[in-house]
Design a protein around this motif. Sequence first.
Motif, PDB file in Angstrom:
ATOM      1  N   ARG A  91       8.007 -18.384  25.833  1.00 55.81           N
ATOM      2  CA  ARG A  91       9.059 -17.656  25.507  1.00 55.81           C
ATOM      3  C   ARG A  91       9.087 -16.677  24.034  1.00 55.81           C
ATOM      4  O   ARG A  91       9.252 -15.599  24.015  1.00 55.81           O
ATOM      5  N   GLU A  92       8.675 -17.694  23.089  1.00 63.18           N
ATOM      6  CA  GLU A  92       8.605 -16.866  21.703  1.00 63.18           C
ATOM      7  C   GLU A  92       7.421 -16.000  21.754  1.00 63.18           C
ATOM      8  O   GLU A  92       7.467 -14.881  21.309  1.00 63.18           O
ATOM      9  N   LEU A  93       6.356 -16.182  22.611  1.00 59.38           N
ATOM     10  CA  LEU A  93       5.370 -15.232  22.589  1.00 59.38           C
ATOM     11  C   LEU A  93       5.780 -13.875  23.394  1.00 59.38           C
ATOM     12  O   LEU A  93       5.488 -12.931  22.976  1.00 59.38           O
ATOM     13  N   LEU A 117       8.969  -7.164  21.240  1.00 58.94           N
ATOM     14  CA  LEU A 117       9.537  -6.553  20.119  1.00 58.94           C
ATOM     15  C   LEU A 117       8.377  -5.730  19.292  1.00 58.94           C
ATOM     16  O   LEU A 117       8.721  -4.564  19.220  1.00 58.94           O
ATOM     17  N   ASP A 118       7.289  -6.246  19.657  1.00 61.06           N
ATOM     18  CA  ASP A 118       5.988  -5.364  19.025  1.00 61.06           C
ATOM     19  C   ASP A 118       5.718  -4.140  20.042  1.00 61.06           C
ATOM     20  O   ASP A 118       5.642  -3.115  19.208  1.00 61.06           O
ATOM     21  N   SER A 119       5.856  -4.210  21.100  1.00 64.09           N
ATOM     22  CA  SER A 119       5.639  -3.076  22.070  1.00 64.09           C
ATOM     23  C   SER A 119       6.577  -2.997  23.245  1.00 64.09           C
ATOM     24  O   SER A 119       6.540  -3.299  24.281  1.00 64.09           O
ATOM     25  N   PRO A 120       7.908  -2.758  22.774  1.00 67.15           N
ATOM     26  CA  PRO A 120       8.950  -2.423  23.599  1.00 67.15           C
ATOM     27  C   PRO A 120       8.822  -1.708  24.957  1.00 67.15           C
ATOM     28  O   PRO A 120       9.644  -1.963  25.932  1.00 67.15           O
ATOM     29  N   THR A 126      -3.645 -23.783  14.103  1.00 66.03           N
ATOM     30  CA  THR A 126      -2.384 -24.070  13.981  1.00 66.03           C
ATOM     31  C   THR A 126      -1.564 -24.383  15.358  1.00 66.03           C
ATOM     32  O   THR A 126      -0.578 -24.775  15.349  1.00 66.03           O
ATOM     33  N   GLY A 127      -2.448 -24.194  16.614  1.00 63.40           N
ATOM     34  CA  GLY A 127      -1.939 -24.505  17.679  1.00 63.40           C
ATOM     35  C   GLY A 127      -0.859 -23.179  18.102  1.00 63.40           C
ATOM     36  O   GLY A 127      -0.364 -23.572  19.416  1.00 63.40           O
ATOM     37  N   ARG A 128      -0.643 -22.289  17.442  1.00 63.27           N
ATOM     38  CA  ARG A 128       0.229 -21.319  17.959  1.00 63.27           C
ATOM     39  C   ARG A 128      -0.393 -20.169  19.008  1.00 63.27           C
ATOM     40  O   ARG A 128      -1.769 -19.892  18.885  1.00 63.27           O
ATOM     41  N   LEU A 129       0.308 -19.798  19.957  1.00 62.17           N
ATOM     42  CA  LEU A 129      -0.185 -19.013  20.951  1.00 62.17           C
ATOM     43  C   LEU A 129      -0.189 -17.674  20.227  1.00 62.17           C
ATOM     44  O   LEU A 129       0.662 -17.154  19.705  1.00 62.17           O
ATOM     45  N   VAL A 130      -1.438 -16.904  20.459  1.00 61.17           N
ATOM     46  CA  VAL A 130      -1.803 -15.595  19.633  1.00 61.17           C
ATOM     47  C   VAL A 130      -2.025 -14.542  20.672  1.00 61.17           C
ATOM     48  O   VAL A 130      -2.101 -13.429  20.475  1.00 61.17           O
ATOM     49  N   GLY A 131      -2.002 -14.872  21.964  1.00 57.86           N
ATOM     50  CA  GLY A 131      -2.427 -13.953  23.048  1.00 57.86           C
ATOM     51  C   GLY A 131      -1.884 -14.375  24.517  1.00 57.86           C
ATOM     52  O   GLY A 131      -1.884 -15.459  24.705  1.00 57.86           O
ATOM     53  N   MET A 132      -1.617 -13.509  25.262  1.00 61.85           N
ATOM     54  CA  MET A 132      -1.279 -13.747  26.702  1.00 61.85           C
ATOM     55  C   MET A 132      -1.900 -12.493  27.712  1.00 61.85           C
ATOM     56  O   MET A 132      -1.869 -11.422  27.303  1.00 61.85           O
ATOM     57  N   ARG A 153      -1.276 -10.873  19.756  1.00 55.39           N
ATOM     58  CA  ARG A 153      -0.593 -10.857  18.234  1.00 55.39           C
ATOM     59  C   ARG A 153      -1.313 -10.100  17.256  1.00 55.39           C
ATOM     60  O   ARG A 153      -2.506  -9.965  17.455  1.00 55.39           O
ATOM     61  N   PRO A 154      -0.797  -9.329  16.184  1.00 53.57           N
ATOM     62  CA  PRO A 154      -1.343  -8.544  15.515  1.00 53.57           C
ATOM     63  C   PRO A 154      -2.514  -9.149  14.717  1.00 53.57           C
ATOM     64  O   PRO A 154      -3.680  -8.731  14.429  1.00 53.57           O
ATOM     65  N   GLU A 155      -2.243 -10.582  14.100  1.00 54.25           N
ATOM     66  CA  GLU A 155      -3.329 -11.105  13.298  1.00 54.25           C
ATOM     67  C   GLU A 155      -4.471 -11.484  14.120  1.00 54.25           C
ATOM     68  O   GLU A 155      -5.440 -11.901  13.389  1.00 54.25           O
TER      69      GLU A 155
END
Length: 170
Positions: free
Chosen positions: A17-19, A25-28, A69-75, A96-98
Amino acid sequence: MAYTVRRTTADEWRDFRELRLAALLDSPTNYGQTHEQALAMTDEQWQERARTNATSTEQAFYVAVDDATGRLVGMWSAAPHFNRPGSWIVLGVFVRPEARGTDVARRLNQAVIDFARTTDAKELVLLVRDDNERGRRFYEREGFTLTGFAQPHNLDPSHDLVEMRYEDFR
């Protein structure tokens, strides 16, 4: 940085959900849903979506995870085309941009192609906004070509979504 590309799990619904919200938000105008529409979804709807993404044999949803970090950075996902039997379509693409400029997009794209090849799909296509030059160039490098088909974008009819086909699919 190191990233792992894999299918998402049902337990990751909050991270998914967060991703997704970050992507909107990044590419509406790159998706068929607005940030507001996604925010209005209930936890149960997100949980069901995550379960389907994780287990369906009719669609595939892959994520890239930052190993540190375990963070989802792409889908990236693919599913049967909405109105073209025998075709599959790439959907929900975001990095994600990073993590842009790394191999995350290429690896996610390849994971989805590999999954789609396990189905009975005869072709794999995608739609990219007509003014998304960076996206179109990426897809061209990955083996997608313009088909000549375009349709108005449902969220911004002043732009078209142009179709591209993965030429080496079958």
